[in-house]
Design an enzyme around this catalytic site. Structure first.
Site, PDB file in Angstrom:
ATOM      1  N   ASP A 289     -84.837  56.229  86.160  1.00  0.00           N
ATOM      2  CA  ASP A 289     -85.055  55.659  87.485  1.00  0.00           C
ATOM      3  C   ASP A 289     -86.317  56.309  88.068  1.00  0.00           C
ATOM      4  O   ASP A 289     -86.860  57.266  87.514  1.00  0.00           O
ATOM      5  CB  ASP A 289     -83.826  55.836  88.390  1.00  0.00           C
ATOM      6  CG  ASP A 289     -83.830  54.811  89.534  1.00  0.00           C
ATOM      7  OD1 ASP A 289     -84.880  54.158  89.757  1.00  0.00           O
ATOM      8  OD2 ASP A 289     -82.797  54.654  90.200  1.00  0.00           O
TER       9      ASP A 289
HETATM   10  C1  BGC Z   1     -84.122  52.287  92.338  1.00  0.00           C
HETATM   11  C2  BGC Z   1     -84.010  51.407  91.118  1.00  0.00           C
HETATM   12  C3  BGC Z   1     -85.219  50.512  91.010  1.00  0.00           C
HETATM   13  C4  BGC Z   1     -86.465  51.380  90.985  1.00  0.00           C
HETATM   14  C5  BGC Z   1     -87.757  50.589  90.820  1.00  0.00           C
HETATM   15  C6  BGC Z   1     -85.454  52.998  92.403  1.00  0.00           C
HETATM   16  O1  BGC Z   1     -85.619  53.651  93.611  1.00  0.00           O
HETATM   17  O2  BGC Z   1     -83.063  53.226  92.334  1.00  0.00           O
HETATM   18  O3  BGC Z   1     -82.832  50.651  91.196  1.00  0.00           O
HETATM   19  O4  BGC Z   1     -85.133  49.705  89.890  1.00  0.00           O
HETATM   20  O5  BGC Z   1     -86.526  52.111  92.187  1.00  0.00           O
HETATM   21  O6  BGC Z   1     -88.078  49.884  91.946  1.00  0.00           O
END
Ligand code: BGC
Length: 757
Positions: A289
């Protein structure tokens, strides 16, 4: 190795490396592994780690303006993927640099959060789950993929398949709610929708099951917070939707930000290698993530970035998102042998394989046709599909005296509540390229539906605009200055639609709440409006991304509709239900509590040694609130009524590996056609370990004309009855099981059968 493959390897070795893609095209059917290995054999450590690096940024090819990962990095092969850069033309320009100007010409992967639509926005995932219609949810994901793919996107970070049992957690809006079974069905449907049958079809994109794992179990419902749970709860509750996604062929998995019992997920070899790959056979790649690798420093298990990167890569996390840790810090560790080259190679292989599977080596520009983009985004049939999903997502919670549907012949109608006119909120969180100006608000939808009616509007509570902080402050403000006007139009009009809930910024990532009450002075507004309206029809519409604690409305509002955030076609869909064009059929995918203090509150809880009992002090209760939910999981009314009758089992004894069928007759006993979601739950009465009081094991949507009866048939097999025993072995134990079939988790007919040795 066959001569043909040898030839490929030979050609790849001697020809100008940039030509790798052309070679792959001419040997289209060459085995993917051999191709990948041959490419790998030509890569430097830096180029390999570059493939494992995903950067973000706004990109203009003429100006630099990427915060990370500029053109030089691209040319040097130090970037494998981007996130959040969108558009057929701009992604083509960037792809061209990677393909034409880097040494090996390896194409980039462009990823984006395409969660519930791309430009045409569908209902938020929690609302989609309320349809209990996996075929429709699959279609929504298919359309989202088609639009995203036309705009240069190869990969979505969806579906989010985290089970969420605590409504305080803001990200409950992004998933399918509290139940592992419903969550698994929806996870598989979305994976099929995004990825289609053939990844080489350029209207399909890679899906991501996220966030692995147990992110929804954050302590106190606070986002990113610590998780501590048993292996049993992990396997019974949080893992099943991921397993379903893997079985449906999901190509990527994203790590979770949280730790689980002392181990941050992003560094967990146990999760990403032992479980996901070795036990489940997942053969795609894992992405961290956003900055989660770097966050291992905050978790306090890595002393520096290099150590964090090493731990994550060793765990099986193939690509780091945004932080650039792999490319920046790992080359010396590989050189010194601290990080085995074999680990880097394996991760690189996985990423390259995904690019091969998408057909990007044959044609890296297959997602970059601006004409296709223009013809695809917001196509009329996409809007029509979004409206249909939105209609089916609406849940009727209360309808005293059949206030609903409203007459189309009202002379005047008061619409009260700033959220009624808020087309930004209608889009919900993670709305990709959705645009407010293309979205029909509740108010606009009502006006379109009843052009003869004089529609009066008053915001009542303050409209929320501006920055995130300003929006939250406006929603939480106790400002009552708009009340008088609201009361005035409630008095004047023939009927009232009162729209209450949360601005979309109040749910989603980093949007946890400690209370679940209507924000600000909304409940007070409801009291005033209900008073002013007297005996006139009053309908309360809720628009929100999580269960709200609304005991006052449940008692005093004559009619109550849960309308979530329904996307681009929110207004028309809401009007369809308000005026009876559509009979609501949604059912809650989450339990609604009476107060936040009951959370986490979910239907498939364990029995406890002292089940709650009214009037019995030493039982599992509260002093100040009933232990029961306000609205149970699976609940939802209709404009018609349904009767359940004649529940029967094909047998009352089965062997451990046997199956039985469960049948029930469902009749539409009202005077309108309607759709009922018939639900099947099971309880293992006595087992070697404690079992949930009920667990969903099947459901079916049944459409019935007035007076019509249909027999619904379910099959129960060993997977539906199995449990993890004390040794964590999956077994079916002999003994009695109760079967419940009904309209929600709280009502229904019962029958019993026995599993015998
Ligand atoms: C979120 C993810 C997301 C990623 C990219 C993160 O802050 O937890 O779910 O896919 O950002 O935008």
């Amino acid at each position: 190795m066959s001569p043909r493959l040898l030839l490929i390897v030979f050609l790849l070795g001697v020809l100008a490396p940039r030509a790798a893609r052309a070679q792959a095209a001419s040997y289209r059917d060459a085995r993917e592994d051999a191709f990948v290995d041959s490419l790998l054999s030509q890569m430097t450590v830096e180029e390999k780690l570059g493939q494992l690096t995903q950067y973000t940024g706004r990109w203009t090819v003429t100006g630099p303006s990427v915060p990370q990962g500029g053109e030089e990095d691209l040319r040097a092969g130090r970037i494998g993927s981007f996130l959040n850069i969108t558009g057929a033309a701009v992604t083509r320009d960037i792809q061209r640099i990677a393909v034409e100007e880097s040494r090996l010409g390896i194409p980039l992967l462009f990823g984006q959060d395409v969660i519930h639509g791309f430009r045409t926005i569908f209902p938020v995932p929690l609302a989609e789950a309320a349809t209990w219609n996996p075929a429709l949810v699959e279609q929504a994901a298919r359309i989202a993929a088609r639009e995203a793919a036309a705009a240069g996107i190869h990969w979505t970070f969806a579906p989010m398949v985290d089970v969420a049992r605590d409504a305080r957690w803001g990200r409950i809006v992004e998933g399918s709610g509290e139940d592992p079974y419903l969550g698994s069905v929806m996870a598989a449907a979305r994976v099929r929708g995004f990825q289609g049958d053939d990844l080489r079809d350029p209207s399909t994109i890679l899906a991501t099951a996220k966030h692995f794992v147990a992110y929804g179990a954050a302590e106190a419902g606070r986002d990113y917070n610590t998780v501590d749970l048993s292996e049993r709860t992990l396997r019974e509750v949080y893992l099943p939707p991921f397993k379903a996604a893997v079985d449906a062929g999901v190509q990527t998995v994203m790590t979770a930000f949280n730790e689980i019992g002392g181990e941050p997920a992003t560094a967990s070899h146990r999760l990403f290698t032992d479980l996901l790959r070795d036990e489940w056979g997942f053969d795609g790649f894992v992405v961290s993530d956003y900055t989660a690798v770097w966050e291992l420093l905050h978790h306090g298990i890595a002393a520096d970035s290099a150590d964090a990167g090493r731990q994550a890569l060793m765990a099986g996390v193939d690509m780091s998102m945004v932080d650039g840790i792999y490319i920046r810090t790992l080359p010396p560790l590989v050189a010194s042998g601290v990080l085995p080259m074999s680990v880097v190679d394996e991760a690189t292989r996985r990423v390259l394989r995904a690019k091969v599977r998408l057909g990007l080596f044959e044609d890296p520009y297959r997602y970059n046709d601006p004409e296709r983009e223009a013809a695809t985004l917001l196509a009329p049939e996409h809007r029509a599909a979004a409206r249909e999903v939105a209609r089916q997502a609406i849940v009727l919670l209360k309808n005293d005296g059949n206030v609903l549907p409203l007459s189309r012949d009202l002379r005047s109608l008061a619409v009260i509540g700033a959220l009624a006119a808020d087309s930004v909120s209608a889009l919900g969180s993670w709305a990709a390229l959705g645009r407010a100006e293309e979205t029909i608000s509740i108010l606009a939808g009502i006006r379109q539906a009843v052009p003869q009616t004089r529609v009066l509007y008053a915001p009542g509570y303050p409209p929320a605009r501006g920055s995130f902080d300003e929006i939250v402050a406006a929603m939480l403000s106790e400002d009552t200055r708009g009340f008088d006007e609201a009361v005035r139009i409630a008095r004047e009009a023939d009927a009232v639609v009162l729209v209450l809930g949360e601005h979309r910024e109040m749910t989603g990532e980093a949007a946890s709440r400690a209370t679940l009450d209507l924000p600000g002075a909304q409940e007070e507004l409801a009291r005033r409006v209900l008073d002013a309206a007297g005996d006139k029809p009053v309908v309360v519409l809720l628009t929100n991304g999580r269960p709200l604690a609304i005991p006052f409305l449940a008692e005093h509002a004559p009619a109550l509709l849960e309308t979530w955030y329904l996307g681009t076609e929110m207004g028309p869909a809401v009007a369809d239900v308000l005026f009876g064009e559509v009979n609501p059929s949604g059912k809650l995918p989450v339990t609604f509590p009476r107060t936040a203090g009951q959370e986490p509150l979910y239907y498939n809880h364990k029995p406890t040694g002292r089940p709650p009992q009214a009037g019995q002090k030493y039982t599992s209760r509260y002093l100040d609130v009933p232990w029961t939910p306000l609205y149970p999981f699976g609940f939802g009314l209709s404009y018609t009524t349904f009767a359940y009758d004649h529940l029967r089992l094909s047998t009352d004894r089965i062997p451990r590996d046997g199956t039985l069928t469960v049948q029930v007759d469902v009749t539409n006993t009202g005077d309108r056609a309607g759709t009922e979601v018939v639900q099947l739950y099971v309880r293992d009465e006595v087992a070697s370990v404690t079992r949930p009081v009920k667990a969903l094991r099947g459901f079916e949507r049944v459409h019935l004309q007035p007076g019509q009866t249909r027999t619904v048939t379910f099959t129960l097999g060993s997977e539906d009855l199995a449990l993890y025993d004390l040794h964590m072995q999956r077994v079916v134990e002999p003994g009695f099981f109760t079967v419940y079939v009904g309209p929600s988790s709280a009502e229904g007919l019962q029958a019993r059968f026995e599993v015998v040795e």
